[in-house]
Scaffold this active site. Structure first.
Site, PDB file in Angstrom:
ATOM      1  N   CYS A 242       0.101  -3.118  -6.579  1.00  0.00           N
ATOM      2  CA  CYS A 242       0.163  -1.775  -5.969  1.00  0.00           C
ATOM      3  C   CYS A 242       0.566  -0.811  -7.082  1.00  0.00           C
ATOM      4  O   CYS A 242       1.743  -0.484  -7.229  1.00  0.00           O
ATOM      5  CB  CYS A 242       1.167  -1.739  -4.823  1.00  0.00           C
ATOM      6  SG  CYS A 242       0.851  -2.972  -3.540  1.00  0.00           S
ATOM      7  N   GLY A 247       2.775   4.011 -14.007  1.00  0.00           N
ATOM      8  CA  GLY A 247       3.900   3.953 -14.942  1.00  0.00           C
ATOM      9  C   GLY A 247       4.231   2.536 -15.363  1.00  0.00           C
ATOM     10  O   GLY A 247       4.391   2.235 -16.546  1.00  0.00           O
ATOM     11  N   CYS A 373      11.604   0.900  -4.063  1.00  0.00           N
ATOM     12  CA  CYS A 373      12.494   2.038  -4.328  1.00  0.00           C
ATOM     13  C   CYS A 373      13.192   2.459  -3.039  1.00  0.00           C
ATOM     14  O   CYS A 373      13.277   3.635  -2.708  1.00  0.00           O
ATOM     15  CB  CYS A 373      11.737   3.204  -4.961  1.00  0.00           C
ATOM     16  SG  CYS A 373      10.383   3.844  -3.943  1.00  0.00           S
TER      17      CYS A 373
END
Length: 474
Positions: A242, A247, A373
């Protein structure tokens, strides 16, 4: 010190979070009073930005020291000669830390006001200027070049184009308007540039808009830790299941010295294009990005692989990163979340689907890193407990580097298992006012400790697949 109210959540969501942070295991270990204090600290810290801005150096194109020198010169220009310390993280050699100054309480508010959406407001608190699409409202007579005060409409109650607003708004600082009110709300869709250039933000943080774009990638500290924990090696075949916005994908490729193959999947085409753009910008050629649903990435018929494109045959990858879609309850700053409890709880089943695919795609002896996160127990430690029970072939591994704290009690994991996890917990430190003087007095060790503690909420687990899942099925 808290300058903003604690994060605004629906009562059902706040109660759900509280139940996780005050579960029986935690109450037994900490006591009710300490557990409550930590939960309230979490809610307050989530609405404030982390203590440091973190950037990752693209070591594929330049040395860390060279980029650090360039960045020092750039920050001196941005802050009119004010000398900001730039620290190289001792455990993450490609990561630079820049302290955030604030909150600054001596800023005089202007009569001319600009109101921005909550997401735009969050970006301003982390160093961004105000871009035109984020502007919701502006004072009636605002002209280009006016001094303005910028506020965040944290509850999304202001009507687009309003001339005044009496609802809940949070002061973010002062700036100079680039355009008049009439120009901003002219209805022209091509207006996408800077609408207000921030000159006196409440939190002073560098702007990285087009700053050394080939050399730097703006990334939260735990997000940079993840790729180091995965520890990709040159020549390996890696899957980022995913991957958007890329980044971690580009970090993986850089750590491999751009030697090997990094496959990046995302099911939204515009996000896949962003991954490709970032790879090009950073000069990385080992990345192949595909618009594909990760839950369908396993090839069910055992015919020959189709030129390395998804779906993939079982046991095709040496290492897999599953940075899973999640409720995002660790993101900072975040002053308001309007999600329902149903929305917050909807991610656990999706994460398990993706995890199951990842296990099948991983070769025996391969490494799987799972990260989110968010701060919920259900999406983190409970997922680890489920994975270890569901997949006997998996073993939980020690992580290196170990920058975050250990896992949270409440999912039935052993103390040894909790030590093998990394949880970055925003409640781990009280928010403090930071000015240039206090930074100059602090030791490097103390600043790095603060950067490690006062960051976004994040979770990392690392597994190794000890034997083929094909054997388990026999």
């Amino acid at each position: 010190m808290s300058v903003f109210p604690k994060i605004s959540l629906r009562l059902e969501v706040e109660n759900y979070l509280k139940a996780g942070f005050m579960n029986k295991e935690i109450l037994s270990a900490l006591g009710k009073q300490e557990a409550e204090r930590r939960f309230e600290t979490l809610l307050h810290n989530l609405s404030h930005p982390p203590s440091f801005t973190t950037v990752r150096v693209n070591t594929h194109l330049a040395s860390v020291q060279h980029v650090k020198n360039l960045l020092f010169d750039e920050l001196q220009k941005q802050f009119n000669g004010l000398s900001f310390p730039i620290l190289q993280h001792p455990d993450l050699q490609d990561v630079l830390l820049i302290p955030v100054i604030g909150p600054r309480k001596d800023i005089k508010q202007q009569p001319c006001e600009v109101l921005v959406g909550a997401q735009c407001g969050n970006a301003v608190l982390r160093g961004a200027h105000v871009y035109i699409p984020g502007i919701v409202s502006a004072s009636k007579f605002m002209k280009g070049g006016d001094d303005v005060s910028v506020y965040s409409d944290i509850k999304g109650k202001c009507k687009k184009g309003a001339k005044e607003f009496d609802g809940t708004k949070i002061f973010l600082g002062n700036g100079i308007s680039e355009l008049s009110r009439r120009e901003i709300f002219s209805g022209l869709p091509e207006l996408k540039g800077v609408g207000v250039r921030m000159t006196e933000p409440v939190y002073l943080s560098p702007s990285f808009d087009n700053v050394l774009p080939n050399y730097l990638f703006l990334q939260n500290l735990p997000s940079a830790v993840v790729s180091h924990v995965l520890d990709p090696q040159p020549g390996e075949k890696i899957l980022d299941l995913c991957a958007a916005p890329g980044g971690k994908t580009t970090h993986i490729a850089a750590l491999m010295h751009d030697q090997g193959e990094v496959i990046a999947l995302d099911k939204i085409s515009s996000k896949v294009e962003k991954i490709k753009q970032n790879a090009l910008l950073l000069g990385l050629n080992s990345i192949r990005a595909f618009c594909f649903d990760g839950t369908k990435a396993l090839k069910l018929d055992m015919v020959k692989d189709t030129d390395g494109e998804p779906p993939f045959l079982p046991e095709s990858f040496d290492r897999i990163l599953l940075d899973a879609p999640c409720s995002g309850m660790g993101q900072r700053p975040n002053m308001a979340c309007t999600w329902t409890l149903k929305e917050v709880m909807s991610y656990q089943p999706l994460q398990r689907k993706l995890f199951t695919v990842a296990v099948e795609l991983l070769r025996p002896g391969g490494v799987l890193v799972y990260s989110t996160c968010t701060v919920t127990l259900a999406e983190n430690e409970e997922q680890v407990a489920w994975a270890l029970e569901t997949f006997p072939s998996l073993q939980l591994q020690h992580q290196d580097p170990q920058v975050g704290g250990e896992g949270m009690l409440g999912a039935g994991l052993s103390p040894e298992q909790l030590k093998r996890l990394q949880r970055f917990d925003p409640s781990a430190v009280q928010s403090l006012d930071r000015d240039i003087g206090s930074l100059r007095d602090a030791s490097i060790e103390d600043l790095v400790w603060l950067a490690n503690k006062d960051c976004i909420g994040f979770f990392i687990a690392k597994f190794v697949k000890c034997k083929s899942t094909q054997e388990e099925d026999l």
